[in-house]
Design an enzyme around this catalytic site. Sequence first.
Site, PDB file in Angstrom:
ATOM      1  N   GLU A  86       0.815  -1.387  -0.071  1.00 10.29           N
ATOM      2  CA  GLU A  86       0.009  -0.049  -0.074  1.00 10.29           C
ATOM      3  C   GLU A  86       0.851   1.263  -0.225  1.00 10.29           C
ATOM      4  O   GLU A  86       1.842   1.539   0.876  1.00 10.29           O
ATOM      5  CB  GLU A  86      -0.908  -0.079   1.145  1.00 10.29           C
ATOM      6  N   LYS A 264      -7.301   0.176  11.501  1.00  5.35           N
ATOM      7  CA  LYS A 264      -6.574  -0.168  10.171  1.00  5.35           C
ATOM      8  C   LYS A 264      -5.482   0.524   9.925  1.00  5.35           C
ATOM      9  O   LYS A 264      -4.542  -0.173   9.381  1.00  5.35           O
ATOM     10  CB  LYS A 264      -7.815  -0.281   9.108  1.00  5.35           C
ATOM     11  N   ASP A 280       3.789 -13.636  12.250  1.00  2.00           N
ATOM     12  CA  ASP A 280       2.387 -13.950  11.809  1.00  2.00           C
ATOM     13  C   ASP A 280       1.318 -12.871  11.892  1.00  2.00           C
ATOM     14  O   ASP A 280       1.131 -12.497  13.031  1.00  2.00           O
ATOM     15  CB  ASP A 280       1.806 -15.112  12.870  1.00  2.00           C
TER      16      ASP A 280
HETATM   17  P1  NAD Z   1       8.415 -22.842  16.934  1.00  2.00           P
HETATM   18  O1  NAD Z   1       7.751 -23.842  18.002  1.00  2.00           O
HETATM   19  O2  NAD Z   1       8.868 -22.949  15.790  1.00  2.00           O
HETATM   20  O3  NAD Z   1       9.703 -22.281  17.869  1.00  2.00           O
HETATM   21  C1  NAD Z   1       9.536 -22.086  19.158  1.00  2.00           C
HETATM   22  C2  NAD Z   1      10.385 -23.029  19.990  1.00  2.00           C
HETATM   23  O4  NAD Z   1      11.791 -22.572  19.865  1.00  2.00           O
HETATM   24  C3  NAD Z   1      10.471 -22.936  21.659  1.00  2.00           C
HETATM   25  O5  NAD Z   1       9.230 -23.879  22.028  1.00  2.00           O
HETATM   26  C4  NAD Z   1      11.806 -23.289  21.869  1.00  2.00           C
HETATM   27  O6  NAD Z   1      11.818 -24.861  22.174  1.00  2.00           O
HETATM   28  C5  NAD Z   1      12.560 -23.191  20.961  1.00  2.00           C
HETATM   29  N1  NAD Z   1      13.488 -21.946  21.048  1.00  2.00           N
HETATM   30  C6  NAD Z   1      14.851 -21.728  20.745  1.00  2.00           C
HETATM   31  N2  NAD Z   1      15.394 -20.470  21.005  1.00  2.00           N
HETATM   32  C7  NAD Z   1      14.302 -19.867  21.546  1.00  2.00           C
HETATM   33  C8  NAD Z   1      14.358 -18.699  22.374  1.00  2.00           C
HETATM   34  N3  NAD Z   1      15.454 -17.600  22.391  1.00  2.00           N
HETATM   35  N4  NAD Z   1      13.169 -18.313  22.593  1.00  2.00           N
HETATM   36  C9  NAD Z   1      12.143 -19.130  22.953  1.00  2.00           C
HETATM   37  N5  NAD Z   1      12.142 -20.275  22.380  1.00  2.00           N
HETATM   38  C10 NAD Z   1      13.115 -20.770  21.767  1.00  2.00           C
HETATM   39  O7  NAD Z   1       7.351 -21.521  16.861  1.00  2.00           O
HETATM   40  P2  NAD Z   1       6.421 -20.717  17.941  1.00  2.00           P
HETATM   41  O8  NAD Z   1       6.827 -19.625  18.226  1.00  2.00           O
HETATM   42  O9  NAD Z   1       5.929 -21.756  19.261  1.00  2.00           O
HETATM   43  O10 NAD Z   1       5.054 -20.837  17.078  1.00  2.00           O
HETATM   44  C11 NAD Z   1       4.995 -19.926  15.984  1.00  2.00           C
HETATM   45  C12 NAD Z   1       4.207 -20.445  14.895  1.00  2.00           C
HETATM   46  O11 NAD Z   1       3.098 -20.954  15.102  1.00  2.00           O
HETATM   47  C13 NAD Z   1       3.898 -19.355  13.926  1.00  2.00           C
HETATM   48  O12 NAD Z   1       4.587 -19.710  12.442  1.00  2.00           O
HETATM   49  C14 NAD Z   1       2.547 -19.230  13.758  1.00  2.00           C
HETATM   50  O13 NAD Z   1       2.038 -18.807  12.312  1.00  2.00           O
HETATM   51  C15 NAD Z   1       2.110 -20.529  14.007  1.00  2.00           C
HETATM   52  N6  NAD Z   1       0.675 -20.743  14.772  1.00  2.00           N
HETATM   53  C16 NAD Z   1      -0.109 -19.851  15.231  1.00  2.00           C
HETATM   54  C17 NAD Z   1      -1.347 -20.070  15.571  1.00  2.00           C
HETATM   55  C18 NAD Z   1      -2.110 -18.879  16.060  1.00  2.00           C
HETATM   56  O14 NAD Z   1      -1.719 -17.690  16.107  1.00  2.00           O
HETATM   57  N7  NAD Z   1      -3.436 -19.115  16.391  1.00  2.00           N
HETATM   58  C19 NAD Z   1      -1.557 -21.322  15.731  1.00  2.00           C
HETATM   59  C20 NAD Z   1      -0.917 -22.437  15.385  1.00  2.00           C
HETATM   60  C21 NAD Z   1       0.181 -21.994  14.768  1.00  2.00           C
END
Ligand code: NAD
Length: 425
Positions: A86, A264, A280
Site C-alpha cells: 500500500e 486499520k 504471523d
Molecule cells: P516454534 O515452535 O517453531 O519455535 C519455538 C520453540 O523454539 C520454543 O518452543 C523453543 O523450544 C525453541 N527456542 C529456541 N530458541 C528460543 C528462544 N530464544 N526463545 C524461545 N524459544 C526458543 O514456534 P512458535 O513460536 O512456538 O510458534 C510460532 C508459529 O506458530 C508461527 O509460525 C505461527 O504462525 C504458528 N501458529 C499460530 C497459531 C495462532 O496464532 N493461532 C496457531 C498455530 C500455529
Amino acid sequence: MNASTPSSRIGGFHKLGVAQRIQAVAQFAGLKESDQALLADTGNLPADMADHLIENFVGTMNIPVGVATNMKIDGCDRLIPMATEESSVVAAVCNAARQSYEAGGFVTSMSGTLMIAQIQLTEVRDPQHARLCILERKADVQAICDACDPVLLKLGGGFRELEVRVLDTRGGPMVITHIVVDTRDAMGANAVNTMAEKLAPQIAAWTGGRTNLRILSNLADRRLARARCTWPLAAIGGEAVRDGMVSAYHFADADPYRAATHNKGIMNGVSAVVLATGNDTRAVEAGAHAYAARNGRYASLTTWEVMASGDLAGSIELPMAVGLVGGATKLHPMAKVALKVLGVASAEELARIIAAVGLAQNFSAMKALATTGIQKGHMALHAQNVALMAGALGDEVDRVAQALVASGTVRIDVAEAELARLRAG
Ligand code: NAD
C-alpha cells in the site's frame, strides 16, 4: 458446471514436485509459458524452503519492502523495514517520526512475554468443584508444561500461571483452563499448543469431564507492547491541527465504524513490520482487534491528549505476539535481513518497535485526515501505481504520475491517454 471444465480433484497434488504442480495448475487454468515462468521464479525465497513452509506450494508473491527513516525509539535511532503493497504507509511513518525526532522520539515498554493457551472442558456436572480441583494441581500443571519444552525452560521461559474460569455457554457450563507461559523470543503458538495438548488428558482425569479444544488465545493480553510519544505543537503546525487530530481520536474512540478504519491505519504500520520480519500477521491482527473490543465495545487502540505544555501526546497499547525464532522468522532470507536492519536482540525489543510504528502511522493518518484529507498525499503515490497499471515503464512512470496529479484525475483511462501522448511525441 460446463462438462469441459477441468476438475479440481487432483489426487496426490501435494506429492508432486514444484515443477509438476506448476504444470498441473497451468493445464487447469490454461496458463501461458510466461505465466509458468513467473510462478517458477521464487525471487529471494528459495523454492525448496517455500515448499517446506506451506502445502501445495507453486510460487511466491513479492511484496515491496520499504525502510522507514527518522525513527528514534528509547533513545536509539532505528531504520524500520516494512513489507507492504500500500502506498503512503512507509512515508506516513517517516513523516510522523520526523516531527517527533527533535523532541526525543518514542518511549516504549512491554508488559511481558506471556502467552495464554486454553483448554476447554465440557460435560462437567460440578464445574465450580472441577475448577478448584484443577487449581489445586498447579504444581503438576507446571511440571507437565515445563517437561514439554526443555529448550524454553533453559532460556528462562516456561510455565508461569494457572487460571481457571467457569463459562456459561449455549451448550451449558464449561470449565476453561488458561496456562500462562513465558515464551521468551518465540511467538509461542506451537510451544503453548504442545503444552495444552499434553495437559488436557490430565485435566479430564482430575475432573471427570471431557476436554475438547486445546489451543493458544490470540488475545495475548499478557504480552502488551506500549509506546508513547510527544509531538511539539510547533512541529505539527499549531493548535488547529492538534485539535483536529484530538477530535479525530474522540470520534474513533466513540464510534466502531470510525474505530475500524482508525485501527486499520495503525495496522498498516504494524502488519508491515510483522510481515517483513517473517512473523504471523493474522495472529497480531486478531490480538489487536480483540483487544480493541475488550471493554465490550470496539474502540481506538491509541489515545491522544493535549499536554499542559500544549504539545500533543499519543500512546498505544496492544498485544504483540512476535518472535525472533519459530515460524518463518529464522528461515525466510528477507526476514533475517530485516531483523539485521532493525538490530534487535529480543522479541520484546521487536514488539516495542512495532508498537512505536503503529503509533507513528496513526499520527500521520489522523493529521492528514484532520487537515488536507488523505487523498492529496495518497494520490501522489497512488498515481504511480496507476501509471504502472497503464503500462508505463522506467521514467515514464514518474512523468505519467505527475501528469495525473497535475490534472487532478488519477484514473487508469487518463493514465493510458497520457502514456500514449508521451510515446507519440
Ligand atoms: P516454534 O515452535 O517453531 O519455535 C519455538 C520453540 O523454539 C520454543 O518452543 C523453543 O523450544 C525453541 N527456542 C529456541 N530458541 C528460543 C528462544 N530464544 N526463545 C524461545 N524459544 C526458543 O514456534 P512458535 O513460536 O512456538 O510458534 C510460532 C508459529 O506458530 C508461527 O509460525 C505461527 O504462525 C504458528 N501458529 C499460530 C497459531 C495462532 O496464532 N493461532 C496457531 C498455530 C500455529
